[in-house]
Design a protein around this motif. Structure first.
Motif, mmCIF file in Angstrom:
data_model
loop_
_atom_site.group_PDB
_atom_site.id
_atom_site.type_symbol
_atom_site.label_atom_id
_atom_site.label_comp_id
_atom_site.label_asym_id
_atom_site.label_seq_id
_atom_site.Cartn_x
_atom_site.Cartn_y
_atom_site.Cartn_z
ATOM 1 N N SER A 1 0.827 -1.206 0.000
ATOM 2 C CA SER A 1 0.000 0.000 0.000
ATOM 3 C C SER A 1 0.862 1.257 0.000
ATOM 4 O O SER A 1 1.999 1.249 0.465
ATOM 5 C CB SER A 1 -0.968 -0.013 1.187
ATOM 6 O OG SER A 1 -0.246 -0.039 2.378
ATOM 7 N N GLU B 1 -12.781 -9.410 -3.513
ATOM 8 C CA GLU B 1 -12.826 -8.500 -2.351
ATOM 9 C C GLU B 1 -11.467 -7.838 -2.216
ATOM 10 O O GLU B 1 -10.453 -8.530 -2.309
ATOM 11 C CB GLU B 1 -12.932 -9.293 -1.044
ATOM 12 C CG GLU B 1 -14.241 -9.800 -0.610
ATOM 13 C CD GLU B 1 -14.029 -10.804 0.536
ATOM 14 O OE1 GLU B 1 -13.297 -10.485 1.499
ATOM 15 O OE2 GLU B 1 -14.582 -11.900 0.421
ATOM 16 N N GLY B 2 -11.460 -6.553 -1.922
ATOM 17 C CA GLY B 2 -10.164 -5.916 -1.661
ATOM 18 C C GLY B 2 -10.286 -4.421 -1.518
ATOM 19 O O GLY B 2 -11.307 -3.827 -1.859
ATOM 20 N N GLY B 3 -9.260 -3.824 -1.016
ATOM 21 C CA GLY B 3 -9.191 -2.373 -0.883
ATOM 22 C C GLY B 3 -9.720 -1.865 0.435
ATOM 23 O O GLY B 3 -10.576 -2.499 1.055
ATOM 24 N N ARG B 4 -9.158 -0.716 0.886
ATOM 25 C CA ARG B 4 -9.576 -0.146 2.177
ATOM 26 C C ARG B 4 -10.177 1.245 2.012
ATOM 27 O O ARG B 4 -11.079 1.622 2.728
ATOM 28 C CB ARG B 4 -8.365 0.046 3.110
ATOM 29 C CG ARG B 4 -7.596 -1.211 3.400
ATOM 30 C CD ARG B 4 -6.227 -0.802 3.931
ATOM 31 N NE ARG B 4 -5.250 -1.824 3.645
ATOM 32 C CZ ARG B 4 -4.879 -2.748 4.518
ATOM 33 N NH1 ARG B 4 -5.391 -2.762 5.714
ATOM 34 N NH2 ARG B 4 -3.985 -3.647 4.186
ATOM 35 N N ALA B 5 -9.611 2.047 1.117
ATOM 36 C CA ALA B 5 -10.072 3.436 0.994
ATOM 37 C C ALA B 5 -9.812 3.926 -0.417
ATOM 38 O O ALA B 5 -8.936 3.404 -1.117
ATOM 39 C CB ALA B 5 -9.337 4.319 1.993
ATOM 40 N N VAL C 1 -6.119 5.038 -1.100
ATOM 41 C CA VAL C 1 -4.994 4.167 -0.701
ATOM 42 C C VAL C 1 -4.783 3.107 -1.778
ATOM 43 O O VAL C 1 -5.751 2.466 -2.217
ATOM 44 C CB VAL C 1 -5.296 3.480 0.658
ATOM 45 C CG1 VAL C 1 -4.178 2.502 1.038
ATOM 46 C CG2 VAL C 1 -5.506 4.508 1.755
ATOM 47 N N CYS D 1 -4.246 -0.380 -2.984
ATOM 48 C CA CYS D 1 -4.680 -1.624 -2.310
ATOM 49 C C CYS D 1 -3.537 -2.636 -2.253
ATOM 50 O O CYS D 1 -2.846 -2.859 -3.246
ATOM 51 C CB CYS D 1 -5.874 -2.181 -3.097
ATOM 52 S SG CYS D 1 -6.312 -3.855 -2.673
ATOM 53 N N ASP D 2 -3.380 -3.261 -1.080
ATOM 54 C CA ASP D 2 -2.289 -4.246 -0.951
ATOM 55 C C ASP D 2 -2.773 -5.692 -0.869
ATOM 56 O O ASP D 2 -1.970 -6.606 -0.716
ATOM 57 C CB ASP D 2 -1.415 -3.911 0.273
ATOM 58 C CG ASP D 2 -2.169 -4.056 1.593
ATOM 59 O OD1 ASP D 2 -3.413 -4.198 1.563
ATOM 60 O OD2 ASP D 2 -1.512 -4.015 2.644
ATOM 61 N N HIS D 3 -4.096 -5.921 -0.924
ATOM 62 C CA HIS D 3 -4.570 -7.311 -0.788
ATOM 63 C C HIS D 3 -5.935 -7.494 -1.462
ATOM 64 O O HIS D 3 -6.867 -6.747 -1.174
ATOM 65 C CB HIS D 3 -4.680 -7.672 0.709
ATOM 66 C CG HIS D 3 -5.185 -9.068 0.952
ATOM 67 N ND1 HIS D 3 -6.251 -9.344 1.761
ATOM 68 C CD2 HIS D 3 -4.764 -10.262 0.461
ATOM 69 C CE1 HIS D 3 -6.466 -10.661 1.773
ATOM 70 N NE2 HIS D 3 -5.573 -11.230 0.988
#
Ligand code: NI
Length: 396
Positions: A199, A244-248, A251, A253-255
């Motif tokens: 990320s 599925e993935g991402g946080r914001a 940002v 995404c790292d996974h």
């Protein structure tokens, strides 16, 4: 002495009305996969009242019933599945489901009633039999987990030399039988892929490794395997079902996690696909400085019929419905059926029992909330499975 088939058909005629009532009772009280408790005790009561040997399991609601005339001889097995589906029935007839959100929409009520009816009929003529027959009432077919594998692990196929099962089929008319030599239904495997990146601020992508972009490339590449690496004469499906993935939004995404299923009708193709998938994912990850985890679960095998056993189905069916009503189903279908696990161990055949009747409204597709089975097909199913059992016992 009367021919065994005459004895059998007379015995079936005597239980026919009862079997229809049993089918309606099962239809009225459907149970989901792994929860077939009422069904089990209902069947157990009927079988034991007739003096038929019943073997219960401690782990599930499946039942094994045996009619044994000579313990030294092998068994012919007839299998029925017992579970229903999470569907709210929209039929309005008197025996419609009383369980909201649960319905026998695949005809397993009919399979169970038919196999039970054959048990009652063969038991009535057991003094005339020279071999042994086993009835497998199997749970959890719809979820393709547990079901046949647990029955087999607990000895369902011990001393079994041949096995048969039928499946109701609204696309054929009542009075027709559908058969297929070789592969009839596909194998069904599941896989999970995880893509790991790094990320960073979304405005500084060069400092991260974008797992979403890597995933997009992997999805694209996985969808080219069937079209460009597999012989077009061998059908295969690779479908991704979840991502599925991402946080914001800002940002990198790292996974990302993906899940999907693979269907094939050819053993070699089936076993070549995981490697092709992994090579593709590994190459993309390497070029993008990402890493991955790949997990492939071999699920149920294809339903691979034994050609000799299919010949026996055709021969027996020709005598019951006429040769012109024995329909060769030219193509396999990509759906799965855990009967394939029995066929890995012993020769046998899976075939279709036509249940379509326009005037009775039984031409509706399976897994539909208005699905139903034509009761007139039950007697045909009983005669056919009963005849196959007689033949294997040397009484045909
Ligand atoms: Ni089914």
């Amino acid at each position: 002495m009367k021919a065994h088939s005459t004895l059998l058909f007379n015995a079936i005629a005597k239980v026919e009305e009862r079997v229809i009532t049993i089918r309606h009772d099962l239809h009225e009280h459907p149970e989901l996969s792994g929860k077939e408790e009422r069904t089990k005790f209902f069947l157990k009561g009927i079988l034991e009242a007739e003096g038929i040997e019943v073997i219960e399991s401690e782990n599930h609601f499946g039942l094994i019933a045996n009619i044994t005339s000579d313990p030294l001889k092998p068994y012919v097995a007839l299998r029925a599945d017992m579970d229903a589906l999470p569907i709210t029935e929209q039929n309005e007839f008197s025996y419609a489901s009383r369980e909201k959100g649960i319905m026998h929409a695949c005809g397993h009520d009919a399979h169970t009633a038919i196999v039970l009816g054959v048990a009652l009929a063969l038991n009535a003529i057991k003094n005339h039999l020279s071999g042994n027959v086993r009835f497998l009432f199997q749970p959890s077919e719809e979820i393709l987990e547990g079901g046949s594998s647990e029955m087999i692990a607990e000895g369902a196929l011990e001393s079994v030399k041949a096995i048969f099962a039928l499946h109701t089929y609204p696309y054929l008319k009542t009075g027709q039988i559908g058969y297929k030599k070789g592969v009839m239904l596909a194998s069904a495997d599941m896989f999970e892929i995880e893509i790991f990146g790094k990320s960073s601020h979304a405005a500084r992508p060069h400092e991260g490794v974008d797992a979403i972009l890597v995933t997009a490339m992997a999805v694209n590449s996985l969808n080219h395997i069937v079209s460009r690496q597999i012989d077009p004469l061998h059908p295969a499906v690779i479908s991704l079902g979840t991502i599925e993935g991402g946080r914001a939004a800002n940002v990198i995404c790292d996974h990302v996690k993906l899940q999907g299923t693979v269907r094939t009708v050819n053993h070699q193709v089936r076993h070549s696909i995981p490697k092709m998938m992994e090579v593709s994912i590994a190459g993309i990850c390497k070029s993008m400085h990402a890493s991955y985890k790949f997990h492939y679960d071999f699920g149920i095998p294809e339903v691979l019929n034994d050609d000799t056993m299919v010949e026996r189905v055709i021969e027996a069916a020709s005598k019951i419905v006429g040769k012109e009503n024995c329909i060769d189903l030219a193509d396999p279908v990509m759906g799965g059926e855990d009967f394939g696990r029995y066929l890995e161990k012993v020769p046998g055949a899976f075939f279709r029992l036509g249940t379509g009747n326009e005037t009775k409204g039984t031409c509706v597709a399976q897994h539909n909330s208005r699905f139903n089975v034509d009761d007139d097909a039950l007697i045909i199913g009983m005669k056919l499975l009963g005849s196959l059992a007689l033949k294997e016992m040397g009484n045909g």
